[in-house]
Design a protein around this motif. Structure first.
Motif, PDB file in Angstrom:
ATOM      1  N   SER A 171       1.018  -1.312   0.090  1.00 49.75           N
ATOM      2  CA  SER A 171      -0.140  -0.219  -0.110  1.00 49.75           C
ATOM      3  C   SER A 171       0.798   1.332   0.028  1.00 49.75           C
ATOM      4  CB  SER A 171      -1.113   0.048   1.186  1.00 49.75           C
ATOM      5  OG  SER A 171      -0.330   0.144   2.464  1.00 49.75           O
ATOM      6  N   LYS A 172       1.991   1.309   0.744  1.00 51.49           N
ATOM      7  CA  LYS A 172       3.028   2.494   0.587  1.00 51.49           C
ATOM      8  C   LYS A 172       3.453   2.758  -0.542  1.00 51.49           C
ATOM      9  CE  LYS A 172       4.045   2.583   5.666  1.00 51.49           C
ATOM     10  NZ  LYS A 172       5.073   2.660   6.572  1.00 51.49           N
ATOM     11  N   LYS A 173       3.960   1.375  -1.166  1.00 52.28           N
ATOM     12  CA  LYS A 173       4.643   1.532  -2.597  1.00 52.28           C
ATOM     13  C   LYS A 173       3.381   1.938  -3.754  1.00 52.28           C
ATOM     14  CE  LYS A 173       7.630  -2.485  -2.458  1.00 52.28           C
ATOM     15  NZ  LYS A 173       8.947  -1.929  -2.634  1.00 52.28           N
ATOM     16  N   GLU A 174       2.355   1.689  -3.679  1.00 51.93           N
ATOM     17  CA  GLU A 174       1.459   2.097  -4.342  1.00 51.93           C
ATOM     18  C   GLU A 174       1.095   3.652  -4.188  1.00 51.93           C
ATOM     19  OE1 GLU A 174      -3.140   0.890  -4.721  1.00 51.93           O
ATOM     20  OE2 GLU A 174      -1.993  -0.806  -5.444  1.00 51.93           O
ATOM     21  N   LEU A 175       0.869   4.002  -2.817  1.00 53.82           N
ATOM     22  CA  LEU A 175       0.769   5.534  -2.488  1.00 53.82           C
ATOM     23  C   LEU A 175       1.962   6.290  -2.973  1.00 53.82           C
ATOM     24  CD1 LEU A 175      -0.670   7.742  -1.061  1.00 53.82           C
ATOM     25  CD2 LEU A 175       1.013   7.160   0.846  1.00 53.82           C
ATOM     26  N   PHE A 176       3.140   5.906  -2.897  1.00 49.56           N
ATOM     27  CA  PHE A 176       4.049   6.772  -3.388  1.00 49.56           C
ATOM     28  C   PHE A 176       4.324   6.739  -4.841  1.00 49.56           C
ATOM     29  CE2 PHE A 176       5.334   6.787   0.891  1.00 49.56           C
ATOM     30  CZ  PHE A 176       5.902   8.101   1.277  1.00 49.56           C
ATOM     31  N   ALA A 177       3.902   5.385  -5.543  1.00 49.01           N
ATOM     32  CA  ALA A 177       3.827   5.582  -7.071  1.00 49.01           C
ATOM     33  C   ALA A 177       2.754   6.519  -7.544  1.00 49.01           C
ATOM     34  CB  ALA A 177       3.686   4.376  -7.387  1.00 49.01           C
ATOM     35  N   ASP A 178       1.602   6.630  -6.918  1.00 43.03           N
ATOM     36  CA  ASP A 178       0.528   7.659  -7.146  1.00 43.03           C
ATOM     37  C   ASP A 178       0.774   8.973  -6.985  1.00 43.03           C
ATOM     38  OD1 ASP A 178      -1.184   5.434  -7.951  1.00 43.03           O
ATOM     39  OD2 ASP A 178      -2.277   5.439  -6.053  1.00 43.03           O
ATOM     40  N   LEU A 179       1.601   9.264  -5.946  1.00 46.99           N
ATOM     41  CA  LEU A 179       2.093  10.690  -5.838  1.00 46.99           C
ATOM     42  C   LEU A 179       2.982  11.085  -6.846  1.00 46.99           C
ATOM     43  CD1 LEU A 179       2.621  10.417  -1.861  1.00 46.99           C
ATOM     44  CD2 LEU A 179       0.934  11.985  -3.132  1.00 46.99           C
ATOM     45  N   SER A 180       3.788  10.228  -7.334  1.00 49.72           N
ATOM     46  CA  SER A 180       4.848  10.540  -8.240  1.00 49.72           C
ATOM     47  C   SER A 180       4.065  10.679  -9.414  1.00 49.72           C
ATOM     48  CB  SER A 180       5.946   9.397  -8.619  1.00 49.72           C
ATOM     49  OG  SER A 180       6.735   9.785  -9.597  1.00 49.72           O
ATOM     50  N   SER A 181       3.259   9.917  -9.654  1.00 55.02           N
ATOM     51  CA  SER A 181       2.474  10.232 -11.325  1.00 55.02           C
ATOM     52  C   SER A 181       1.576  11.466 -11.148  1.00 55.02           C
ATOM     53  CB  SER A 181       1.658   9.046 -11.350  1.00 55.02           C
ATOM     54  OG  SER A 181       0.574   9.087 -12.547  1.00 55.02           O
ATOM     55  N   THR A 182       0.857  11.785 -10.041  1.00 56.36           N
ATOM     56  CA  THR A 182       0.197  12.985  -9.923  1.00 56.36           C
ATOM     57  C   THR A 182       1.283  14.328 -10.064  1.00 56.36           C
ATOM     58  OG1 THR A 182      -1.206  12.023  -8.398  1.00 56.36           O
ATOM     59  CG2 THR A 182      -1.161  14.305  -8.318  1.00 56.36           C
ATOM     60  N   LEU A 183       2.368  14.341  -9.258  1.00 53.22           N
ATOM     61  CA  LEU A 183       3.151  15.235  -9.574  1.00 53.22           C
ATOM     62  C   LEU A 183       3.880  15.442 -10.871  1.00 53.22           C
ATOM     63  CD1 LEU A 183       5.324  14.504  -5.964  1.00 53.22           C
ATOM     64  CD2 LEU A 183       3.989  16.537  -6.507  1.00 53.22           C
ATOM     65  N   LEU A 184       4.061  14.481 -11.755  1.00 51.10           N
ATOM     66  CA  LEU A 184       4.573  14.442 -12.843  1.00 51.10           C
ATOM     67  C   LEU A 184       3.460  15.079 -13.639  1.00 51.10           C
ATOM     68  CD1 LEU A 184       6.494  11.170 -13.478  1.00 51.10           C
ATOM     69  CD2 LEU A 184       7.383  13.348 -13.438  1.00 51.10           C
ATOM     70  N   ARG A 185       2.485  14.664 -13.514  1.00 51.58           N
ATOM     71  CA  ARG A 185       1.056  15.273 -14.322  1.00 51.58           C
ATOM     72  C   ARG A 185       1.046  16.960 -14.028  1.00 51.58           C
ATOM     73  NH1 ARG A 185      -1.694  10.609 -12.803  1.00 51.58           N
ATOM     74  NH2 ARG A 185      -2.847  11.787 -11.219  1.00 51.58           N
ATOM     75  N   LEU A 186       1.178  17.334 -12.872  1.00 45.34           N
ATOM     76  CA  LEU A 186       1.261  18.736 -12.446  1.00 45.34           C
ATOM     77  C   LEU A 186       2.372  19.311 -13.106  1.00 45.34           C
ATOM     78  CD1 LEU A 186       0.286  18.602  -8.647  1.00 45.34           C
ATOM     79  CD2 LEU A 186      -1.029  19.509 -10.638  1.00 45.34           C
ATOM     80  N   ALA A 187       3.452  18.630 -13.181  1.00 48.14           N
ATOM     81  CA  ALA A 187       4.709  19.221 -13.828  1.00 48.14           C
ATOM     82  C   ALA A 187       4.473  19.413 -15.213  1.00 48.14           C
ATOM     83  CB  ALA A 187       6.018  18.480 -13.815  1.00 48.14           C
TER      84      ALA A 187
END
Length: 62
Positions: A30-46
Motif C-alpha cells: 500500500s505504501k509502494k502504491e501510494l508513493f507511485a501514485d504521488l509520483s504520477s500526480t506530481l508528474l502530471r502537475l509538472a
C-alpha cells in the motif's frame, strides 16, 4: 517565468523522490502504491506547468 521554472524543478524533484521511495523504501504494497501514485500526480502537475511556461513563451503577457 523564472518562478514557474523553479516550481517545475521542485515538482520534478519531488516526483522522482516519490518514485524512489516507491521502488526502494516503501515497506508494504500500500505504501509502494501510494508513493507511485504521488509520483504520477506530481508528474502530471509538472506537465501542466511546462505547458504554461511554453504558452507564456509563445504569447508573452503585455
Amino acid at each position: 517565468m523564472h518562478d514557474m521554472q523553479t516550481h517545475l524543478e521542485k515538482l520534478l524533484t519531488e516526483a522522482e523522490e516519490c518514485a524512489l521511495i516507491s521502488r526502494r523504501h516503501a515497506s508494504d504494497h500500500s505504501k509502494k502504491e501510494l508513493f507511485a501514485d504521488l509520483s504520477s500526480t506530481l508528474l502530471r502537475l509538472a506537465t501542466k506547468v511546462e505547458v504554461a511556461i511554453e504558452e507564456r513563451r509563445v504569447a508573452p503577457s503585455r
